[in-house]
Motif scaffolding. Sequence first.
Motif, PDB file in Angstrom:
ATOM      1  N   HIS A  48      -8.759  -1.100  -4.243  1.00 29.52           N
ATOM      2  CA  HIS A  48      -7.686  -0.127  -4.001  1.00 29.52           C
ATOM      3  C   HIS A  48      -6.954  -0.469  -2.708  1.00 29.52           C
ATOM      4  N   SER A  49      -5.662  -0.665  -2.822  1.00 30.67           N
ATOM      5  CA  SER A  49      -4.848  -0.964  -1.649  1.00 30.67           C
ATOM      6  C   SER A  49      -4.787   0.240  -0.716  1.00 30.67           C
ATOM      7  N   TYR A  50      -4.980  -0.023   0.569  1.00 29.60           N
ATOM      8  CA  TYR A  50      -4.928   1.045   1.562  1.00 29.60           C
ATOM      9  C   TYR A  50      -4.260   0.498   2.829  1.00 29.60           C
ATOM     10  N   PRO A  51      -2.926   0.369   2.817  1.00 28.20           N
ATOM     11  CA  PRO A  51      -2.215  -0.168   3.988  1.00 28.20           C
ATOM     12  C   PRO A  51      -2.366   0.738   5.196  1.00 28.20           C
ATOM     13  N   LEU A  52      -2.948   0.196   6.255  1.00 30.05           N
ATOM     14  CA  LEU A  52      -3.228   0.991   7.445  1.00 30.05           C
ATOM     15  C   LEU A  52      -1.972   1.310   8.240  1.00 30.05           C
ATOM     16  N   LEU A  53      -1.017   0.382   8.255  1.00 26.03           N
ATOM     17  CA  LEU A  53       0.198   0.565   9.046  1.00 26.03           C
ATOM     18  C   LEU A  53       1.414   0.303   8.159  1.00 26.03           C
ATOM     19  N   PRO A  54       1.692   1.200   7.235  1.00 19.88           N
ATOM     20  CA  PRO A  54       2.772   0.971   6.277  1.00 19.88           C
ATOM     21  C   PRO A  54       4.159   0.923   6.907  1.00 19.88           C
ATOM     22  N   ALA A  55       4.300   1.412   8.150  1.00 19.80           N
ATOM     23  CA  ALA A  55       5.606   1.412   8.809  1.00 19.80           C
ATOM     24  C   ALA A  55       5.911   0.096   9.515  1.00 19.80           C
ATOM     25  N   THR A  56       5.006  -0.889   9.438  1.00 20.42           N
ATOM     26  CA  THR A  56       5.268  -2.190  10.039  1.00 20.42           C
ATOM     27  C   THR A  56       6.546  -2.777   9.440  1.00 20.42           C
ATOM     28  N   PRO A  57       7.458  -3.316  10.253  1.00 23.00           N
ATOM     29  CA  PRO A  57       8.698  -3.888   9.712  1.00 23.00           C
ATOM     30  C   PRO A  57       8.412  -4.966   8.670  1.00 23.00           C
ATOM     31  N   PRO A  58       9.267  -5.096   7.655  1.00 23.09           N
ATOM     32  CA  PRO A  58       9.037  -6.103   6.610  1.00 23.09           C
ATOM     33  C   PRO A  58       8.857  -7.512   7.155  1.00 23.09           C
ATOM     34  N   THR A  94     -15.373 -18.389   9.234  1.00 26.03           N
ATOM     35  CA  THR A  94     -14.850 -18.840  10.520  1.00 26.03           C
ATOM     36  C   THR A  94     -13.381 -18.447  10.628  1.00 26.03           C
ATOM     37  N   LEU A  95     -13.084 -17.485  11.462  1.00 26.10           N
ATOM     38  CA  LEU A  95     -11.710 -17.024  11.651  1.00 26.10           C
ATOM     39  C   LEU A  95     -10.985 -17.925  12.644  1.00 26.10           C
ATOM     40  N   ALA A  96      -9.670 -17.950  12.539  1.00 27.22           N
ATOM     41  CA  ALA A  96      -8.832 -18.712  13.477  1.00 27.22           C
ATOM     42  C   ALA A  96      -7.711 -17.792  13.948  1.00 27.22           C
ATOM     43  N   LEU A  97      -8.093 -16.753  14.677  1.00 26.80           N
ATOM     44  CA  LEU A  97      -7.127 -15.741  15.100  1.00 26.80           C
ATOM     45  C   LEU A  97      -6.069 -16.307  16.033  1.00 26.80           C
ATOM     46  N   ASP A  98      -6.393 -17.394  16.726  1.00 24.25           N
ATOM     47  CA  ASP A  98      -5.429 -17.993  17.649  1.00 24.25           C
ATOM     48  C   ASP A  98      -4.253 -18.633  16.912  1.00 24.25           C
ATOM     49  N   ARG A  99      -4.365 -18.829  15.619  1.00 23.95           N
ATOM     50  CA  ARG A  99      -3.272 -19.412  14.847  1.00 23.95           C
ATOM     51  C   ARG A  99      -2.247 -18.370  14.412  1.00 23.95           C
ATOM     52  N   ILE A 100      -2.607 -17.106  14.489  1.00 19.79           N
ATOM     53  CA  ILE A 100      -1.731 -16.053  13.967  1.00 19.79           C
ATOM     54  C   ILE A 100      -0.622 -15.744  14.965  1.00 19.79           C
ATOM     55  N   GLU A 101       0.604 -15.839  14.507  1.00 21.22           N
ATOM     56  CA  GLU A 101       1.756 -15.517  15.347  1.00 21.22           C
ATOM     57  C   GLU A 101       2.404 -14.196  14.955  1.00 21.22           C
ATOM     58  N   THR A 102       2.309 -13.837  13.677  1.00 19.03           N
ATOM     59  CA  THR A 102       2.991 -12.641  13.188  1.00 19.03           C
ATOM     60  C   THR A 102       2.002 -11.637  12.631  1.00 19.03           C
ATOM     61  N   PHE A 103       2.081 -10.418  13.131  1.00 21.16           N
ATOM     62  CA  PHE A 103       1.342  -9.302  12.539  1.00 21.16           C
ATOM     63  C   PHE A 103       2.201  -8.802  11.383  1.00 21.16           C
ATOM     64  N   PRO A 104       1.751  -8.983  10.130  1.00 19.81           N
ATOM     65  CA  PRO A 104       2.648  -8.758   8.991  1.00 19.81           C
ATOM     66  C   PRO A 104       2.613  -7.344   8.434  1.00 19.81           C
ATOM     67  N   SER A 105       3.654  -7.026   7.720  1.00 25.05           N
ATOM     68  CA  SER A 105       3.599  -5.887   6.811  1.00 25.05           C
ATOM     69  C   SER A 105       2.842  -6.343   5.574  1.00 25.05           C
ATOM     70  N   THR A 106       1.903  -5.535   5.101  1.00 22.15           N
ATOM     71  CA  THR A 106       1.118  -5.937   3.930  1.00 22.15           C
ATOM     72  C   THR A 106       1.578  -5.257   2.644  1.00 22.15           C
ATOM     73  N   LEU A 107       2.637  -4.469   2.705  1.00 23.31           N
ATOM     74  CA  LEU A 107       3.032  -3.710   1.523  1.00 23.31           C
ATOM     75  C   LEU A 107       3.356  -4.623   0.339  1.00 23.31           C
TER      76      LEU A 107
END
Length: 232
Positions: A48-58, A94-107
Motif C-alpha cells: 500500500h502506497s503511503y507517501p509521507l511528504l505528498p507536497a514535495t514539488p514534482p 549497502t546504501l550509498a546516500l552520498d550519491r543522492i542529490e535530489t529528494f524526490p516526490s514519490t507520487l
Amino acid sequence: MNQPATLTVDAYFDLICPWCMIGKKHLETAIAWLGQAHPNVAVRVDWHSYPLLPATPPGGTPYRDFYLARLGGPEALAARQAQVCAAALDAGITLALDRIETFPSTLLAHRLVRHAVRQAGAGAAPALLDELFTRYFMHGENIGDPQVLRRAAAACGIALPETGANAGQPDLDWLPPLHDAEAPPLRAGFGVPHLVFNGTHSVSGARPPAVLLEAMQRALARAQQRATLAAG
C-alpha cells in the motif's frame, strides 16, 4: 496446530524511506522462515502506497538541504545516516546516500507501482519496489523523474503505452491516480514501514525478522482460534 492456509500481509511503505527498504528485506526473510516452519501456509503481501511528504514539488528538492533543515544540522544528519546505513548493512543492504542529490516526490512512482499491480497482479510490486529502492538509495537516481521511472518499468518488464499526445514522451500523467477509492486512508501520526498480518496483528518500523515471524505466528494462531470457535 492446524493453521489456516493463508496469511495476508498489508504492507504500507514510501519510496523515500530507507527504513521501508530495510523493512521489505526483513519481511522477506521472515516469510522465508515462516515457510520453513509452516510450509502449508501461503502468504499474500499487498503493498500500500503511503507517501509521507505528498507536497514535495514534482521536480524534488535538494537532498542535503532538505535533511539539514529537517534534522537540524550536519552532525545530526551524519548521525542519522550512519544509523540507517548500519541498520541496512545488518539486512544485507549497502546504501550509498552520498550519491543522492535530489529528494524526490514519490507520487508518480507510487502511481507506477499501482499501474504495475493492475497490469500484472500483486506479484509485480516486489520487483518494481526493489528496482526503485535500488535506483534511489544505491545509485542516487531521481525516482520522481518520469524518464527514470520509464527505465525502471522497462527493467521490470512493465509495459507503458506510448500513444496519442504522449507518444515517445516521458510524461506519465496518464498513470492511474493514487488517492482514490482503492487507496488506504492517510492518518495523522501514521508512519512507515507498517505491517498488518491477517488484519489483526500490526508491527511498525523496520523490525527484525524474528519480531515479524512472531507477529505472523500470533496472527495465524488468532485466526485458528476464530475458525475453531466458528466451527464449534
